[in-house]
Write an enzyme that holds these catalytic residues in place. Sequence first.
Site, short mmCIF file in Angstrom:
data_model
loop_
_atom_site.label_atom_id
_atom_site.label_comp_id
_atom_site.label_asym_id
_atom_site.label_seq_id
_atom_site.Cartn_x
_atom_site.Cartn_y
_atom_site.Cartn_z
N CYS A 64 -5.17 8.55 9.08
CA CYS A 64 -5.49 7.98 10.39
C CYS A 64 -5.13 8.99 11.47
CB CYS A 64 -4.70 6.70 10.62
SG CYS A 64 -5.36 5.32 9.69
N ARG A 80 -0.22 15.23 12.97
CA ARG A 80 0.60 14.61 11.92
C ARG A 80 1.10 15.74 11.02
NH1 ARG A 80 -1.89 9.01 9.67
NH2 ARG A 80 0.09 9.10 8.59
N LYS A 111 0.82 -1.21 0.00
CA LYS A 111 0.00 0.00 0.00
C LYS A 111 0.86 1.26 0.00
CE LYS A 111 -1.79 1.85 4.03
NZ LYS A 111 -1.67 3.28 4.22
N ASN A 112 1.82 1.33 0.92
CA ASN A 112 2.53 2.60 1.09
C ASN A 112 3.54 2.87 -0.03
OD1 ASN A 112 0.94 3.23 3.23
ND2 ASN A 112 2.43 2.67 4.81
N ARG A 136 -9.32 0.09 3.80
CA ARG A 136 -8.45 1.05 3.10
C ARG A 136 -7.05 0.50 2.93
NH1 ARG A 136 -10.13 6.18 2.37
NH2 ARG A 136 -12.25 6.54 3.07
N ILE A 139 3.44 18.29 8.49
CA ILE A 139 4.17 18.11 7.23
C ILE A 139 5.27 19.17 7.10
CG2 ILE A 139 2.31 16.94 5.97
CD1 ILE A 139 1.85 19.67 4.50
N ASP A 140 5.75 19.65 8.25
CA ASP A 140 6.76 20.71 8.23
C ASP A 140 8.04 20.30 7.49
OD1 ASP A 140 6.81 19.05 10.71
OD2 ASP A 140 8.75 20.03 10.95
N GLN A 141 8.42 19.02 7.57
CA GLN A 141 9.67 18.59 6.90
C GLN A 141 9.49 18.57 5.38
OE1 GLN A 141 12.62 18.21 8.67
NE2 GLN A 141 11.22 19.10 10.18
N ASP A 179 3.64 0.37 12.15
CA ASP A 179 2.38 -0.11 11.57
C ASP A 179 2.07 -1.55 11.96
OD1 ASP A 179 2.12 2.37 10.48
OD2 ASP A 179 2.83 1.81 8.49
N ARG A 210 -4.08 10.18 3.82
CA ARG A 210 -2.85 10.85 4.21
C ARG A 210 -1.92 11.05 3.01
NH1 ARG A 210 -0.59 14.15 7.81
NH2 ARG A 210 1.62 13.74 8.07
N1 EPU Z 1 6.92 14.12 11.20
C1 EPU Z 1 7.19 15.43 11.48
N2 EPU Z 1 7.17 16.31 10.43
C2 EPU Z 1 6.90 15.93 9.16
C3 EPU Z 1 6.63 14.60 8.89
C4 EPU Z 1 6.64 13.69 9.93
O1 EPU Z 1 7.45 15.79 12.63
O2 EPU Z 1 6.92 16.80 8.28
C5 EPU Z 1 6.95 13.12 12.30
C6 EPU Z 1 5.59 12.48 12.52
O3 EPU Z 1 4.79 13.26 13.40
C7 EPU Z 1 5.98 11.14 13.11
C8 EPU Z 1 7.29 10.81 12.40
O4 EPU Z 1 7.78 12.05 11.90
O5 EPU Z 1 6.22 11.27 14.48
C9 EPU Z 1 7.20 9.83 11.25
O6 EPU Z 1 6.20 10.26 10.32
P1 EPU Z 1 6.26 9.88 8.77
O7 EPU Z 1 6.34 11.15 7.99
O8 EPU Z 1 7.31 8.85 8.55
O9 EPU Z 1 4.84 9.25 8.55
P2 EPU Z 1 3.90 9.39 7.29
O10 EPU Z 1 4.72 9.53 6.06
O11 EPU Z 1 2.85 10.39 7.52
C10 EPU Z 1 3.89 6.88 6.71
C11 EPU Z 1 2.85 5.80 6.55
C12 EPU Z 1 2.29 5.44 7.91
C13 EPU Z 1 3.43 5.00 8.83
C14 EPU Z 1 4.52 6.07 8.89
C15 EPU Z 1 5.75 5.61 9.65
C16 EPU Z 1 1.95 6.29 4.38
C17 EPU Z 1 0.82 6.77 3.58
N3 EPU Z 1 1.78 6.29 5.69
O12 EPU Z 1 3.21 7.97 7.29
O13 EPU Z 1 1.45 4.32 7.66
O14 EPU Z 1 2.93 4.80 10.14
O15 EPU Z 1 4.94 6.40 7.55
O16 EPU Z 1 6.28 4.47 9.12
O17 EPU Z 1 2.98 5.89 3.84
C18 EPU Z 1 -0.35 2.89 7.96
O18 EPU Z 1 -0.05 2.36 6.88
O19 EPU Z 1 -1.16 2.42 8.78
C19 EPU Z 1 0.28 4.16 8.33
C20 EPU Z 1 -0.21 4.97 9.21
#
Ligand code: EPU
Length: 432
Positions: free
Chosen positions: A117, A123, A22-23, A400, A125-127, A308, A93
Amino acid sequence: MFKYIVRGGKELSGIIEISGAKNAAVGMIPAAILVDGVCRIENIPQISDTNIQLGILRTLGASVKMVNPHTMDIDCGGIKTPVADFDMMQKLRASYYLIGALLGKFGEAVVAMPGGCNFGGVRPIDQHVKGFEAMGATVELKNGLVYAKAEGGRLHGANIYLDVVSVGATINLMLAAVLAKGRTIIENAAREPHIVDVANFLNSMGADVRGAGTNVIKIRGVDHLTGGFYSIIPDQIEAGTYMAAVAGTGGELIIRNVIPKHLNCISGKLEEMGVEVEEGEDEVLVRRHGPLRRTNFKTQPYPGFPTDMQPQLTTVLAIANGTSRVTEGVWDSRYKYVDELTKMGANIRVDGRTAYVEGVSKLTGAHVKACDLRAGAAMVIAGLCAEGVTEIEGVEYVERGYEELIKKLRSVGADIECIEIPDADTAIPNAG
Ligand code: EPU
């Protein structure tokens, strides 16, 4: 709306085929925007997250043709606008990948803030934003929308150090960088298998991305990407979920179409718990006949234990001998499902990012809800292990991320069905 009815207490036995990741798919589908010509993507999981992503591409003007249920020919040549459908974007997301893809292709993106979720914390997206800005974009977040525009109409390469290891930011910045002018270096990049998969997809279309799978990714921008063919890797978390399920119920499953190396940390934990795992070339055999033992684990970015899989493994530990300690190292909070497990007789105390799991001799069927995608998978596992009948609401979350969950589980002996709830008055949840 639908709910699952699970009659627990049956061992699982047989073979389960794993779908595409999925991801990876949710990164690759928007990545097609960057490509001139048709990309054929194979092994796309048939789940609502990918269907929504494909729907977003269609509303932007892309042609999406189904070759078979898991293979799509995507031609984004018809996309003339960098403004994505706001309602659809808010449903998942991974819609944030539209920002990197549209910005990379058109030098501009107007999209809604992503949904996804809700684990009980923010959650951010600053990075992602920091990286786009380093590449010469101005990014404004206003009224739930993201307006991003590259100075001079094209991004330029940049050195970007991620302050947190982020899957989403790493993929999004790769998407933005492949057509940028010059070289981009992403340091402290995430290393998940789906990141390597998206990089391989981009390279197979003519991009120059090196180092994916390490924490430094170097991307040399090219002028255009051309069409091609790519097959998505199997889903690590789907496989891990069925491994956890048979660990909980007992029995023996062959889990087919996997990359065993991606499952190492899950296999290792299960073995500590008294579960046998035998690796084949592209399958794992998971067997449990003896008692389950306690263990501790902490979730971390890859190659650490995946967040996950945290709810699913914690659920199995709820019926293991002894007290286990689980630490969530990725998200601030991901324990909303514990209240639901408690209704089934689990004894779990959460203190901040740590859960202390006192194993109980059995779980008992109850009426519970899926709070998010993986929490929903955990409820299914709990129901399969429990004595009596478990009713799980909110299963739209589960659908999903898991293709044909009911069919796959029934084929290995589970007593689980999905029934419609008449006149349910529940909002459609977001995922991923
Ligand atoms: N974070 C920041 N700033 C950012 C982005 C992330 O502080 O700009 C923090 C988040 O708050 C968190 C950590 O960094 O504490 C990791 O977040 P990440 O960006 O890696 O998560 P994501 O990209 O939003 C994806 C998966 C999630 C999975 C996470 C971690 C997708 C669509 N989602 O989320 O998957 O938990 O990586 O591996 O790829 C799931 O499949 O159930 C799911 C939630």
